[in-house]
Design a protein around this motif. Structure first.
Motif, PDB file in Angstrom:
ATOM      1  N   ASN A 190       6.928  50.721   1.296  1.00  9.13           N
ATOM      2  CA  ASN A 190       6.330  50.457  -0.069  1.00  9.13           C
ATOM      3  C   ASN A 190       6.532  51.687  -0.769  1.00  9.13           C
ATOM      4  O   ASN A 190       6.899  51.622  -2.122  1.00  9.13           O
ATOM      5  CB  ASN A 190       4.647  50.495   0.158  1.00  9.13           C
ATOM      6  N   GLU A 191       6.929  52.903  -0.289  1.00 14.55           N
ATOM      7  CA  GLU A 191       7.178  54.049  -1.184  1.00 14.55           C
ATOM      8  C   GLU A 191       8.471  53.883  -1.717  1.00 14.55           C
ATOM      9  O   GLU A 191       8.817  54.350  -2.940  1.00 14.55           O
ATOM     10  CB  GLU A 191       7.005  55.236  -0.222  1.00 14.55           C
ATOM     11  N   ASN A 232      11.708  50.633  -8.192  1.00 20.16           N
ATOM     12  CA  ASN A 232      11.316  50.145  -9.182  1.00 20.16           C
ATOM     13  C   ASN A 232      11.283  50.953 -10.352  1.00 20.16           C
ATOM     14  O   ASN A 232      11.030  50.387 -11.485  1.00 20.16           O
ATOM     15  CB  ASN A 232      10.283  49.171  -8.977  1.00 20.16           C
ATOM     16  N   THR A 233      11.051  52.274 -10.105  1.00 16.30           N
ATOM     17  CA  THR A 233      10.528  53.181 -11.218  1.00 16.30           C
ATOM     18  C   THR A 233      11.651  54.113 -11.523  1.00 16.30           C
ATOM     19  O   THR A 233      11.451  54.844 -12.823  1.00 16.30           O
ATOM     20  CB  THR A 233       9.512  53.843 -10.966  1.00 16.30           C
ATOM     21  N   GLU A 258       8.629  51.371  -4.393  1.00 17.24           N
ATOM     22  CA  GLU A 258       8.049  51.977  -5.702  1.00 17.24           C
ATOM     23  C   GLU A 258       8.913  52.826  -6.524  1.00 17.24           C
ATOM     24  O   GLU A 258       9.015  52.789  -7.621  1.00 17.24           O
ATOM     25  CB  GLU A 258       6.889  52.596  -5.351  1.00 17.24           C
TER      26      GLU A 258
END
Length: 325
Positions: free
Chosen positions: A200-201, A207-208, A204
């Motif tokens: 998940n990290e 995507n950023t 994230e």
């Protein structure tokens, strides 16, 4: 007449008693045993040795199939699992089962049936568990150490630390799954939760993170190779600092043009400085690239940019920019 009838009945009775009993397939072959200590498998072939080999192959297949079903279960702690990750885990389950040493598998029963040798073999679940636990503990320990070391690093170094862990996601998940499947009292929930949090990290960050590549006029020929390498990582290279995980790479260079016999030679010292969103320098590296051309110094500089492309491929974009794990 009555005597004749009795004689016929008597002969029929005798014939029925002397008729051979049909050969029965053993119950252990049609209903494979199951218990918490052993994993069982069956096989059949013309010889006992061949039957044992088939039983071992069947055992490998049954192991991976059983584990695959566990991961497909929607109640599994890793769910929701993407189809890509599920396929990777299933492929890894099969690979591990096929590589697993089954030298301690024992012949439990055998029987000759209709010209075939039937065999039943078993292996202690704890033996398989112990073998896999050694590998799992080593890989998982290394992954946790990588994550811990980069906990408070900048976003690029954090991304770099998580990337190899995510790459080994299916292996770590499969090993944890095997351990839990083989020993019902063993819980791999902490391992699965660790993998889930890392994935998940990582997603994230992916995507950023935006890497804004800014060049001076002399360095524009080098920018495309840098951007392409960043994009291949799945990261953005928008000309913006709006993303919460934006960094800026400033590309500057000095170029000297010379003649090398009949060749035009261009030598560029390329400097790469990376700043975080707060304009703090987080990395620096410089490289020298030389190109030659019979046509012009401009074309020689383009050749130098080609050499740069190969160096990025060799080092990886992050090491090329000056980031070290």
């Amino acid at each position: 007449m009555y005597r004749k009838i009795l004689l016929v009945l008597f002969l029929i009775l005798i014939a029925g008693c002397t008729k051979p009993t049909p050969e029965q397939i053993p119950s252990w072959y049609t209903n494979i045993p199951s218990d918490y200590k052993f994993f069982y498998a069956i096989g059949s072939a013309k010889t006992k040795e061949q039957a044992i080999k088939k039983a071992i192959a069947s055992m490998r297949e049954n192991l991976s199939n059983s584990l695959n079903q566990k991961f497909r279960d929607k109640t599994h702690i890793l769910h929701p699992i993407t189809q890509e990750n599920l396929k990777a885990i299933i492929d890894t389950n099969i690979d591990i089962a096929n590589r697993l040493t089954l030298s301690k598998a024992k012949l439990v029963k055998s029987k000759k049936f209709k010209g075939e040798e039937l065999v039943l073999i078993n292996v202690k679940k704890i033996d398989l568990f112990n073998k896999l636990k050694i590998i799992s503990d080593l890989k998982l320990g290394r992954a946790k150490e990588q994550s811990k070391k980069a906990k408070n690093k900048d976003v690029i170094r954090r991304y770099m630390a998580l990337e190899p862990i995510v790459a080994s996601y299916s292996t770590l998940a499969s090993l944890a799954g095997y351990k839990q499947f083989l020993i019902s009292t063993y819980s791999a929930n902490d391992e699965f939760l660790f993998l889930k949090s890392i994935e998940n990290e990582f997603n994230e960050l992916k995507n950023t993170i935006n890497i804004y590549v800014l060049t001076d006029s002399n360095s524009r020929v080098f920018s495309s190779s840098i951007k392409n390498a960043i994009n291949k990582k799945g990261l953005s290279t928008k000309n913006s600092n709006d993303s919460k995980n934006s960094v800026k790479v400033l590309v500057t260079s000095t170029t000297s043009d010379t003649q090398d016999y009949t060749f035009n030679q261009s030598s560029s010292l390329v400097k790469l400085t990376t700043f975080d969103k707060d304009k703090e320098k987080i990395s620096f590296r410089q490289h020298t690239f030389i190109g030659k051309s019979r046509k012009s110094h401009k074309e020689a500089k383009q050749q130098a940019s080609v050499h740069m492309k190969y160096k990025i491929k060799k080092l990886g974009i992050f090491e090329f920019l000056g980031f070290k794990k």
